[in-house]
Design a protein around this motif. Structure first.
Motif, PDB file in Angstrom:
ATOM      1  N   MET A   1       0.772  -1.288   0.065  1.00  0.00           N
ATOM      2  CA  MET A   1       0.058   0.108  -0.079  1.00  0.00           C
ATOM      3  C   MET A   1       0.895   1.208   0.088  1.00  0.00           C
ATOM      4  N   LEU A   2       2.035   1.202   0.691  1.00  0.00           N
ATOM      5  CA  LEU A   2       2.908   2.297   0.661  1.00  0.00           C
ATOM      6  C   LEU A   2       3.475   2.591  -0.656  1.00  0.00           C
ATOM      7  N   SER A   3       3.313   1.678  -1.424  1.00  0.00           N
ATOM      8  CA  SER A   3       3.849   2.112  -3.060  1.00  0.00           C
ATOM      9  C   SER A   3       3.040   2.920  -3.645  1.00  0.00           C
ATOM     10  N   TYR A   4       1.841   3.130  -3.219  1.00  0.00           N
ATOM     11  CA  TYR A   4       0.766   4.185  -3.476  1.00  0.00           C
ATOM     12  C   TYR A   4       1.244   5.692  -3.148  1.00  0.00           C
ATOM     13  N   SER A   5       1.393   5.570  -1.774  1.00  0.00           N
ATOM     14  CA  SER A   5       1.544   6.798  -1.091  1.00  0.00           C
ATOM     15  C   SER A   5       1.876   6.497   0.400  1.00  0.00           C
ATOM     16  N   PRO A   6       2.722   7.379   0.877  1.00  0.00           N
ATOM     17  CA  PRO A   6       3.096   7.500   2.228  1.00  0.00           C
ATOM     18  C   PRO A   6       1.833   7.445   3.193  1.00  0.00           C
ATOM     19  N   ALA A   7       2.110   6.708   4.305  1.00  0.00           N
ATOM     20  CA  ALA A   7       0.648   6.474   5.174  1.00  0.00           C
ATOM     21  C   ALA A   7       1.207   6.261   6.659  1.00  0.00           C
ATOM     22  N   THR A   8       0.158   6.502   7.465  1.00  0.00           N
ATOM     23  CA  THR A   8       0.255   6.206   8.827  1.00  0.00           C
ATOM     24  C   THR A   8      -0.379   4.559   8.674  1.00  0.00           C
ATOM     25  N   SER A   9      -0.381   4.043  10.014  1.00  0.00           N
ATOM     26  CA  SER A   9      -0.866   2.637  10.077  1.00  0.00           C
ATOM     27  C   SER A   9      -2.483   2.837   9.978  1.00  0.00           C
ATOM     28  N   TYR A  10      -3.064   3.877  10.836  1.00  0.00           N
ATOM     29  CA  TYR A  10      -4.463   4.199  10.394  1.00  0.00           C
ATOM     30  C   TYR A  10      -4.859   4.408   8.927  1.00  0.00           C
ATOM     31  N   ASP A  11      -4.129   5.095   8.028  1.00  0.00           N
ATOM     32  CA  ASP A  11      -4.373   5.277   6.893  1.00  0.00           C
ATOM     33  C   ASP A  11      -4.365   3.827   6.045  1.00  0.00           C
ATOM     34  N   LEU A  12      -3.210   2.875   6.548  1.00  0.00           N
ATOM     35  CA  LEU A  12      -3.338   1.594   6.040  1.00  0.00           C
ATOM     36  C   LEU A  12      -4.626   0.866   6.376  1.00  0.00           C
ATOM     37  N   LYS A  13      -4.959   1.098   7.522  1.00  0.00           N
ATOM     38  CA  LYS A  13      -6.311   0.075   7.790  1.00  0.00           C
ATOM     39  C   LYS A  13      -7.329   0.685   7.106  1.00  0.00           C
ATOM     40  N   ARG A  14      -7.477   1.918   7.146  1.00  0.00           N
ATOM     41  CA  ARG A  14      -8.668   2.327   6.188  1.00  0.00           C
ATOM     42  C   ARG A  14      -8.591   2.074   4.637  1.00  0.00           C
ATOM     43  N   TRP A  15      -7.275   1.858   4.160  1.00  0.00           N
ATOM     44  CA  TRP A  15      -6.997   1.570   2.516  1.00  0.00           C
ATOM     45  C   TRP A  15      -7.582   0.232   2.516  1.00  0.00           C
ATOM     46  N   VAL A  16      -6.693  -0.618   3.405  1.00  0.00           N
ATOM     47  CA  VAL A  16      -7.034  -2.061   3.197  1.00  0.00           C
ATOM     48  C   VAL A  16      -8.445  -2.587   3.349  1.00  0.00           C
ATOM     49  N   ALA A  17      -9.037  -1.798   4.193  1.00  0.00           N
ATOM     50  CA  ALA A  17     -10.577  -2.196   4.718  1.00  0.00           C
ATOM     51  C   ALA A  17     -11.128  -2.003   3.253  1.00  0.00           C
ATOM     52  N   SER A  18     -11.123  -0.997   2.385  1.00  0.00           N
ATOM     53  CA  SER A  18     -11.886  -0.679   1.199  1.00  0.00           C
ATOM     54  C   SER A  18     -11.207  -1.091  -0.034  1.00  0.00           C
ATOM     55  N   THR A  19     -10.093  -1.775  -0.183  1.00  0.00           N
ATOM     56  CA  THR A  19      -9.476  -2.506  -1.101  1.00  0.00           C
ATOM     57  C   THR A  19      -9.232  -4.015  -0.869  1.00  0.00           C
ATOM     58  N   VAL A  20      -8.102  -4.354  -0.657  1.00  0.00           N
ATOM     59  CA  VAL A  20      -7.353  -5.697  -0.658  1.00  0.00           C
ATOM     60  C   VAL A  20      -8.142  -6.317   0.478  1.00  0.00           C
ATOM     61  N   GLY A  21      -8.581  -5.705   1.447  1.00  0.00           N
ATOM     62  CA  GLY A  21      -9.263  -6.253   2.485  1.00  0.00           C
ATOM     63  C   GLY A  21     -10.467  -7.033   1.912  1.00  0.00           C
ATOM     64  N   ASN A  22     -10.955  -6.904   0.756  1.00  0.00           N
ATOM     65  CA  ASN A  22     -12.284  -7.506   0.410  1.00  0.00           C
ATOM     66  C   ASN A  22     -11.820  -9.074   0.015  1.00  0.00           C
ATOM     67  N   PHE A  23     -10.422  -9.203  -0.140  1.00  0.00           N
ATOM     68  CA  PHE A  23     -10.325 -10.439  -0.522  1.00  0.00           C
ATOM     69  C   PHE A  23      -9.058 -11.104   0.202  1.00  0.00           C
ATOM     70  N   TRP A  24      -8.481 -10.433   0.892  1.00  0.00           N
ATOM     71  CA  TRP A  24      -6.962 -10.988   1.649  1.00  0.00           C
ATOM     72  C   TRP A  24      -7.458 -10.415   3.054  1.00  0.00           C
ATOM     73  N   ALA A  25      -7.769 -11.153   4.027  1.00  0.00           N
ATOM     74  CA  ALA A  25      -8.087 -10.614   5.587  1.00  0.00           C
ATOM     75  C   ALA A  25      -6.724 -10.363   6.206  1.00  0.00           C
ATOM     76  N   PHE A  26      -6.684  -9.229   7.061  1.00  0.00           N
ATOM     77  CA  PHE A  26      -5.804  -8.815   7.574  1.00  0.00           C
ATOM     78  C   PHE A  26      -6.201  -8.687   9.307  1.00  0.00           C
ATOM     79  N   ALA A  27      -5.379  -9.168  10.185  1.00  0.00           N
ATOM     80  CA  ALA A  27      -5.608  -8.751  11.505  1.00  0.00           C
ATOM     81  C   ALA A  27      -5.105  -7.128  11.405  1.00  0.00           C
ATOM     82  N   HIS A  28      -6.043  -6.379  12.187  1.00  0.00           N
ATOM     83  CA  HIS A  28      -5.585  -4.795  12.000  1.00  0.00           C
ATOM     84  C   HIS A  28      -4.496  -4.723  12.878  1.00  0.00           C
ATOM     85  N   SER A  29      -4.139  -5.421  13.922  1.00  0.00           N
ATOM     86  CA  SER A  29      -2.685  -5.269  14.494  1.00  0.00           C
ATOM     87  C   SER A  29      -1.535  -5.425  13.556  1.00  0.00           C
ATOM     88  N   GLN A  30      -1.846  -6.404  12.621  1.00  0.00           N
ATOM     89  CA  GLN A  30      -0.675  -6.490  11.581  1.00  0.00           C
ATOM     90  C   GLN A  30      -0.221  -5.213  10.897  1.00  0.00           C
TER      91      GLN A  30
END
Length: 165
Positions: A1-30
């Protein structure tokens, strides 16, 4: 995800939830733990705000981009994982009531229809700004959900025909 843009962990959590989180489960702690490992490995940098909440912003380094390119070039022949509670219940349906099987089929049909409709809306929205590979990912989501939706529709028809005979 950082290949697209610098981000905080919170940003990553939001991006993952609306993109790759649809087909790849992530523990938020990860998404909070993994950046520290990547910093230690020299693949990303970390900038910490000096004031306020002291947010940490991560940015990919050239070594991180190279690691991503290497990962993308590796063989991907693993079996697709399917974890579907509806299929698990269907497998054991012999021990339940016939009405419960029909209710299960109707619930799963509706759920997959909603999910397919959501993916279709995401695909249409992404088409305006995302790269073609992101759009293709969501397109497969639409196709998968429509296929499973059709399975449950056919099964409902089968069950209803059996009830009438």
């Amino acid at each position: 995800m950082l290949s697209y843009s610098p981000a905080t962990s919170y940003d990553l959590k939001r991006w993952v939830a609306s993109t790759v989180g649809n087909f790849w489960a992530f523990a938020h702690s990860q998404l909070y733990d993994e950046p520290a490992r990547l910093v230690a490995d020299g693949l990303i940098t970390e900038t910490v705000e000096r004031t306020g909440r002291r947010k940490r912003t991560y940015e990919i380094l050239p070594a991180g981009r190279e690691a991503l390119r290497e990962w993308l070039s590796t063989t991907t022949d693993e079996q697709t994982e399917v974890r579907d509670l509806g299929l698990l219940k269907l497998f054991f349906a012999n021990f339940g009531d016939r009405e419960d099987v029909l209710a299960l089929a109707r619930d799963r049909h509706a759920a997959h229809r909603r999910r397919a409709d959501t993916y279709a809306a995401q695909r249409d929205e992404l088409s305006d700004y995302a790269d073609r590979w992101q759009v293709k990912t969501v397109e497969l989501g639409v196709r998968y959900e429509r296929c499973v939706e059709q399975f449950w529709a056919d099964f409902i028809k089968e069950l209803e025909e059996e009830q009438q005979s």
